[in-house]
Design a protein around this motif. Structure first.
Motif, PDB file in Angstrom:
ATOM      1  N   GLN A 150       3.336 -15.767  -5.055  1.00  0.00           N
ATOM      2  CA  GLN A 150       2.623 -14.106  -5.422  1.00  0.00           C
ATOM      3  C   GLN A 150       1.826 -13.475  -4.385  1.00  0.00           C
ATOM      4  N   ARG A 151       1.453 -14.406  -3.954  1.00  0.00           N
ATOM      5  CA  ARG A 151       0.313 -13.680  -2.724  1.00  0.00           C
ATOM      6  C   ARG A 151       0.722 -13.627  -0.889  1.00  0.00           C
ATOM      7  N   LEU A 197     -10.144  -8.644  -3.993  1.00  0.00           N
ATOM      8  CA  LEU A 197      -9.264  -7.317  -4.163  1.00  0.00           C
ATOM      9  C   LEU A 197      -7.826  -9.121  -4.226  1.00  0.00           C
ATOM     10  N   TYR A 198      -8.111 -10.057  -3.676  1.00  0.00           N
ATOM     11  CA  TYR A 198      -6.390 -10.941  -3.707  1.00  0.00           C
ATOM     12  C   TYR A 198      -6.311 -11.601  -5.016  1.00  0.00           C
ATOM     13  N   ILE A 199      -7.752 -12.068  -5.584  1.00  0.00           N
ATOM     14  CA  ILE A 199      -7.393 -12.268  -7.365  1.00  0.00           C
ATOM     15  C   ILE A 199      -6.700 -11.100  -8.033  1.00  0.00           C
ATOM     16  N   ALA A 200      -7.060  -9.757  -8.237  1.00  0.00           N
ATOM     17  CA  ALA A 200      -6.343  -9.433  -9.294  1.00  0.00           C
ATOM     18  C   ALA A 200      -5.605  -8.666  -8.591  1.00  0.00           C
ATOM     19  N   ASN A 201      -5.164  -8.964  -6.953  1.00  0.00           N
ATOM     20  CA  ASN A 201      -3.821  -8.194  -6.878  1.00  0.00           C
ATOM     21  C   ASN A 201      -2.668  -8.515  -5.811  1.00  0.00           C
ATOM     22  N   PRO A 202      -2.366  -9.310  -6.216  1.00  0.00           N
ATOM     23  CA  PRO A 202      -1.087 -10.114  -6.109  1.00  0.00           C
ATOM     24  C   PRO A 202      -0.722 -10.140  -4.468  1.00  0.00           C
ATOM     25  N   ASP A 203       0.059  -8.725  -5.062  1.00  0.00           N
ATOM     26  CA  ASP A 203       0.995  -7.375  -4.036  1.00  0.00           C
ATOM     27  C   ASP A 203      -0.442  -7.019  -3.449  1.00  0.00           C
TER      28      ASP A 203
END
Length: 371
Positions: free
Chosen positions: A52-53, A324-330
């Protein structure tokens, strides 16, 4: 003349050793404690999470144990057994299929541990030391999920040689698992940092005393990993601010600039440095930037706007984002669109399943979920 987008510096290509990152947005290593109990193996859920990331210029995995002795937290993955290699292969395959690049962070916690992870034996460190705070032991201890850190014992010279071989073996396993490279974890108060920091290291042999001696294990460990993978597939993480267990260094400017200089000239893929909010720490980070001769990644509570400014000013070549990457895969797409950003849920950071792991919404409002 058209205005240049504020985040434009984050979207330039960057050569990081053998890989070319299409942007300068790095996914920081993030412990999430979701590997299988006992064998510490990754699952199909991890393949979803990391893929996803994959839009990051580089994905750096959660800290990954190089040996059983190197573990200090419940349910963290390893990279030293055949089962662990097999568990990581679907993760690297998924990231590559999504067009991404992924490094495995090699980790030995040292004293930041508990006897329950080592069949009752004491954790190890540079010297005898009892870290402040508590170890995350999950359900492995009746008083868990956290219990006080016990006293750690000092590694012997023969054991230090064994730790270096553990790093070498883990690098071989990472290669077999399909990683593009590895990040050597020398930061945050864990074993390598316990040798670097004057508040922990009281040795009187070749690994203690002078800065050159305290840097020795870092250099020898990195060199062992380079022997396996080549320097252009190896990054290193350091953190001149205080670390886990309350460790610190009396002269971080001297110690960590010396460490950065010692890592120069090897052709490493990058040096990744964690900052704090202290202005004196910022001076150390800037000095490390000047002392190191390769790509320089910074991490530590950056907003996208501040990250772009650091790159524009030449203080860094790329910036790693954590929460920020935990909550925002995009995240790369969200930064390009100037948000909005999902808020992370701290209650689901450690342990559990898909909730708070693979189910955060993407920009179109749907959720990428894996049950």
């Amino acid at each position: 003349m058209a205005d240049v987008p504020a985040h434009a510096p984050l979207f330039k290509e960057l050569k990081l050793g053998r890989i070319t990152a299409p942007n300068r947005i790095v996914m920081a290593p993030l412990t999430r404690a979701r590997s299988t109990p006992g064998e510490n193996v990754q699952t199909d859920l991890h393949a979803v999470y990391y893929s996803q990331r994959a839009g990051a210029g580089l994905v750096i995995t959660e800290a990954t144990n190089i040996s059983r002795q190197g573990q200090g937290y419940a349910w963290t993955p390893g990279i030293f057994s055949d089962a662990q290699v097999d568990g990581w292969k679907p993760v690297t395959d998924a990231v590559h299929a999504a067009g991404g690049r992924i490094f495995c962070q090699l980790w030995h916690v040292g004293a930041i541990s508990h006897n329950v992870f080592h069949d009752g034996a004491a954790p190890v460190s540079s010297s005898v030391w009892t870290p402040k705070g508590e170890a995350f032991v999950g359900d492995l201890h009746p008083d868990g999920p956290t219990v006080a850190h016990p006293e750690a014992r000092a590694l012997s010279l023969d054991e230090i040689a064994g730790v270096i071989e553990d790093y070498r073996h883990a690098a071989k396993c990472a290669d077999k698992a399909g990683f593009d490279g590895v990040e050597f974890h020398g930061a945050n108060g864990y074993l390598i940092d316990q040798f670097l920091r004057s508040s922990v290291n009281s040795r009187d042999d070749a690994y203690g005393g002078s800065v050159e001696n305290r840097v020795r294990l870092l250099v020898e460990g990195v060199d062992a990993v380079i022997d396996v993978l080549g320097a252009d597939r190896v990054g290193v993480r350091l953190s001149p601010a205080g670390g886990a267990g309350g460790s610190k260094d009396e002269n971080p400017m001297e110690t960590y600039v010396a460490a950065a200089k010692a890592l120069s000239g090897k052709g490493l893929a990058y040096l990744h440095v964690v900052r704090s909010g202290d202005p004196e720490n910022a001076k150390v980070v800037d000095a490390m930037r000047k002392a190191f001769d390769g790509p320089f990644i910074v991490n530590g509570g950056f907003t996208p706007e501040e990250a772009a400014q650091w790159i524009e000013d030449g203080r860094a070549d790329a910036v790693a984002f954590g929460k920020l990457y935990i909550a925002n895969p995009d995240l790369t797409k969200r930064i390009a669109m100037d948000g909005p950003y999902n808020d992370p849920n701290p209650d689901t950071f450690y342990g559990g399943g898909a909730k708070g792991y693979t189910d955060y919404p993407i920009m179109d409002g749907t959720a990428q979920a894996a049950e």
